[in-house]
Enzyme design. Structure first.
Site, short mmCIF file in Angstrom:
data_model
loop_
_atom_site.label_atom_id
_atom_site.label_comp_id
_atom_site.label_asym_id
_atom_site.label_seq_id
_atom_site.Cartn_x
_atom_site.Cartn_y
_atom_site.Cartn_z
N LYS A 157 -1.22 -6.28 -14.76
CA LYS A 157 0.27 -5.00 -15.55
C LYS A 157 1.01 -6.35 -16.27
O LYS A 157 2.52 -5.88 -16.82
CB LYS A 157 1.42 -4.72 -14.67
N TYR A 189 0.95 3.51 -8.48
CA TYR A 189 0.21 3.51 -7.57
C TYR A 189 0.82 4.92 -6.79
O TYR A 189 1.62 4.99 -6.08
CB TYR A 189 0.74 2.04 -6.31
N TRP A 238 6.95 -4.71 -14.39
CA TRP A 238 5.88 -6.17 -13.50
C TRP A 238 4.86 -5.82 -14.66
O TRP A 238 4.55 -5.22 -14.43
CB TRP A 238 6.30 -5.51 -12.42
N ASN A 257 11.41 -1.23 -6.07
CA ASN A 257 9.76 -2.02 -6.74
C ASN A 257 9.33 -0.63 -6.50
O ASN A 257 8.83 -0.01 -5.65
CB ASN A 257 9.08 -2.94 -5.86
N ASN A 267 11.83 -10.62 -1.11
CA ASN A 267 11.26 -8.88 -1.84
C ASN A 267 10.09 -8.70 -1.35
O ASN A 267 9.50 -9.72 -0.47
CB ASN A 267 10.23 -9.40 -3.32
N GLU A 268 10.54 -6.64 -1.14
CA GLU A 268 9.40 -6.77 -0.28
C GLU A 268 10.01 -7.04 0.81
O GLU A 268 7.64 -6.49 1.55
CB GLU A 268 8.21 -6.42 -1.10
#
Length: 761
Positions: free
Chosen positions: A527, A433, A506, A427, A372-373
């Site tokens: 969130k 953001y 999310w 994502n 992930n990321e």
């Protein structure tokens, strides 16, 4: 015969020690975490270190058996096991089951000690992530008592049973393989398959460790529509005695992930639209009980999800069982997240082996998540090679499922690491953001056009909402109204693109992230569609329910904004969500009209005079709330950052000039604004460099480091554009960069001198 004894009761817990002789502590019952209070109160100062758990075992109180295995279902994040002072085992990885052989070592009375450690290190994942790494023995601990001949208990926490169904037309072949320890002459294996009602369908007696059953007219596991489960039981039998047994439920289904048509289950398109889930809650941390898991699954079912991304680690076996039962399609993953650690490769391999070995038999799982990321810190060759090793290993261990990754938003579309897994998700937080909500759908269209053979999905999207309210929601205001607007827009964009193989909000629930300092309640990521204590479903929850739940299954109508009573405007917007075709709104008993809405979102303009009772009706159903006309904004609805040196309403604003409350993208439209932003960037870099020199590890900054070279820089700037300067400065606090009130006021004075271009509002 196997006997599983719970060891959850009566542990002595001693905090902040690795000394197994320490005895100054308190008595606790498992599951237990030492971060149940400080893990989500903000400050990034929750305790991370070693703690001791001690328990006395008396052999006379144990079931008679040849072999004893200590079974630890979850110890975060590393642990050492001692029996009467002798170290027997070490384990790295806080989210999986593992066992320790105690056979022949248990005296008449002995002391079992487990040292658990969640301190930062550079070899065990996760170390850098936006969630709290709760420490403790936070799942069940058992003693598994078995005969000398037993199904294997020592291979990566599995149960020694591997079930592989293959659907062929209307029938299915089910390969069953067992792994047995010390099978002796005269012993046989008895395999049996049962239907959902526990009727025996077939039985095979043999000494072979692999057999194949044929099920005629197989009943398919068909998602939420019909999550049918069979059961397979295997016994070791000697004469008339059952020496050991193991069983697992399983489901027969086919699936395909198509780059144009999305997810296909049993030959039919089955859109995967759902949520992500973390395993913690208010006042409990990650030490969840079965009733907590059951409540979570019920809420996820209510919202209409067909899929869950179980982030960012292996979850409790009970939760996977619930997903099998409810028909939810699962993305399961390991915590290889955010920051590639050159010394952590072996840990990614061992955690992936545990994840697959322990969860292979669950029909709900369709993809294994590699990372992930992970590209947020740059795409080093070692990171690429780590992914190739994992991807190949997964395909060798499981030839029936696919691999996936969750790529960070600024990861370039042509990044070579996107070519490693079978399917890809991103994502994206455009509209929260940085960027704006309209960017989401077109971004996926562009990716789909660039890579027509790669299935693409959205693994994270969302925005934060607390109990703040406004009639003019804006990006970054943390209001429930903006979150509702954001999800309305994202639903319309993502759910109408059938090529997207899966979408995951999310997050389903607010969760602990002790480093976070935003939104007015530090220590959490807000969130979630539901609050961390599970007591309040935010309005956005019902936006999803309106789209995903059939009115035949659960008709409903929901009046939004019930926590937003005091309003200053003369005419106010009232929003209603429903999965029924028509909604009528009543104000103080009088109808102000009926509306239809194909998108399930109904908007009414309501005169705001005095006090008004609002009732929304759809068919026989209704929901109600109140509004009240006030002269001035109720400041209880206005965000105040906890611990902030400056809030937005304290900022001096001059008509036609910039201020800290302006978006960076607007400031960058001015030549002087660009120069100012560059100077601010230099200030931030200077602070970050100073912070690094003053820190021996990454703890203060949460470990976050971002590579801003090349395409990553471009992607980051796209995201930053949506932040106000003040919001950016507050979020930098999570990276160890802070500004004083005097520094912020000085920056604001500089901005006040810069004229806004005429086309900047």
């Amino acid at each position: 015969m196997r006997n599983v004894l719970s060891l959850n009761e009566n542990w002595l817990f001693v905090k902040n020690t690795a000394d197994i002789s320490a005895r100054e502590g308190v008595t606790v019952t498992l599951p237990h975490t030492w971060n149940a209070e400080d893990g989500f109160d903000g400050g990034n100062d929750y305790f991370r270190g070693s703690c001791l758990y001690v328990k006395t075992l008396k052999k006379a109180e144990l079931p008679e058996a040849d072999c004893y295995f200590l079974e630890i279902r979850g110890a975060n994040s590393s642990a050492d096991v001692y029996l009467d002072g002798e170290k027997l085992a070490h384990h790295d990885g806080g989210y999986s089951t593992w066992r320790v052989d105690l056979s022949g070592k248990i005296a008449q009375e002995c002391t079992l000690a487990i040292v658990v450690d969640n301190a930062p290190n550079d070899t065990v994942y996760p170390q850098m992530a936006d969630f709290t790494f709760y420490g403790g023995l936070y799942r069940n601990v058992n003693l598994v008592c078995v005969s000398k001949s037993h199904f294997d208990l020592e291979y990566y926490g599995g149960n020694g049973l591997k079930i592989t169904p293959a659907v062929e037309g209307k029938d299915a072949k089910v390969e069953v393989e067992v792994f047995v320890t010390n099978l002796t002459e005269g012993q046989k294996l008895v395999y049996a398959i049962y239907d959902k009602d526990e009727n025996e369908l077939q039985k095979i007696e043999t000494t072979e460790t692999k057999v194949t059953f044929e099920i005629k007219d197989v009943h398919l596991w068909n998602g939420r529509k019909d999550p049918y489960l069979y059961c397979c039981e295997v016994e070791i039998v000697e004469g008339e005695e059952v020496v050991d047994n193991v069983c697992n439920r399983f489901g027969c289904r086919t699936f395909k992930i198509d780059p144009d048509n999305g997810f296909i289950l049993n030959g039919e398109e089955y859109p995967l639209r759902g949520v992500s889930r973390h395993q913690d809650r208010w006042g409990v941390g990650n030490a969840l009980l079965p009733e907590h898991h059951a409540e979570d699954i019920d809420m996820i079912m209510e919202v209409g999800a067909t899929t869950i991304r179980l982030a960012h680690y292996q979850h409790d076996q009970y939760f996977y069982d619930l997903c099998d039962e409810k028909g939810l399609v699962i993305w399961a993953e390991i915590p290889y997240i955010s920051k590639h650690m050159p010394g952590g490769r072996e840990n990614t391999i061992s955690q992936m082996k545990e994840l697959i070995t322990q969860n292979y038999n669950h029909p709900c799982i369709v993809v294994w998540g590699l990372s992930n990321e992970i590209g947020i810190g740059g795409a080093a060759e070692d990171m690429m090679d780590n992914h190739r090793v994992l991807n190949d290993m997964v395909h060798e261990m499981d030839k029936t499922r696919l691999t996936t990754i969750a790529a960070v938003s600024m990861c370039k579309m042509d990044d070579p690491y996107l070519q490693i897994p079978d399917v890809v998700s991103y994502n994206h937080y455009f509209g929260w953001y940085g960027g704006d909500t309209t960017m989401n759908g077109p971004w996926f269209d562009k990716f789909h056009a660039m890579h027509p053979t790669i299935p693409i999905g959205c693994s994270e999207y969302g925005c934060e909402a607390l109990n703040w309210h406004t009639s003019t929601p804006k990006q970054g205001d943390y209001t429930e109204e903006y979150q509702a607007y954001y999800h309305e827009e994202l639903i319309k964009q993502l759910f109408t693109r059938k090529y997207m193989w899966a979408t995951h909000v999310w997050n389903m629930f607010d969760f602990g992230a002790d480093a976070r300092a935003e939104g007015g309640e530090n220590g959490q990521n807000h969130k979630g569609l539901v609050t961390m204590d599970r007591k309040y479903k935010k309005d956005a929850f019902y936006a999803y329910k309106a789209w995903l739940v059939s009115p035949e299954d659960d008709p409903f109508v929901h009046l939004c904004g019930k926590r937003y009573v005091d309003r200053v405007e003369d005419v106010t917007r009232v929003t209603v969500y429903s999965n029924l075709p028509e909604v009528e709104l009543f104000v103080n008993g009088e109808s102000i009209g009926k509306k239809t809405a194909e998108d399930h979102f109904f908007y009414f303009d309501v005169p705001n005079v005095g006090e008004s009772k609002i009732v929304a009706k759809a068919g026989e159903l209704s929901d109600e709330g109140n509004i009240r006309k006030v002269a001035e904004m109720n400041m209880d609805y206005v965000l105040r950052e906890v611990g902030a040196v400056l809030n937005w309403f304290d900022v001096v604003q001059i008509e036609g000039r910039f201020s800290l409350n302006d978006k960076i993208s607007d400031i960058m439209q001015s030549k002087r604004g660009k120069l100012w932003f560059i100077s601010m960037g230099l200030k931030i870099k200077k602070k970050m460099d100073a912070n690094k020199k003053g820190q021996k590890d990454d703890k203060k900054s949460g470990g976050f480091e971002v590579d801003l070279k090349g395409g990553a820089m471009s992607g980051m700037m796209d995201m930053l554009g949506g932040f106000s300067v003040l919001r950016l400065s507050s979020m930098m606090g999570m990276m160890g960069v802070s500004f004083t009130k005097e520094e912020l006021l000085k920056l604001n004075k500089q901005l006040n001198r810069i004229k806004k271009p005429k086309d900047t509002k």
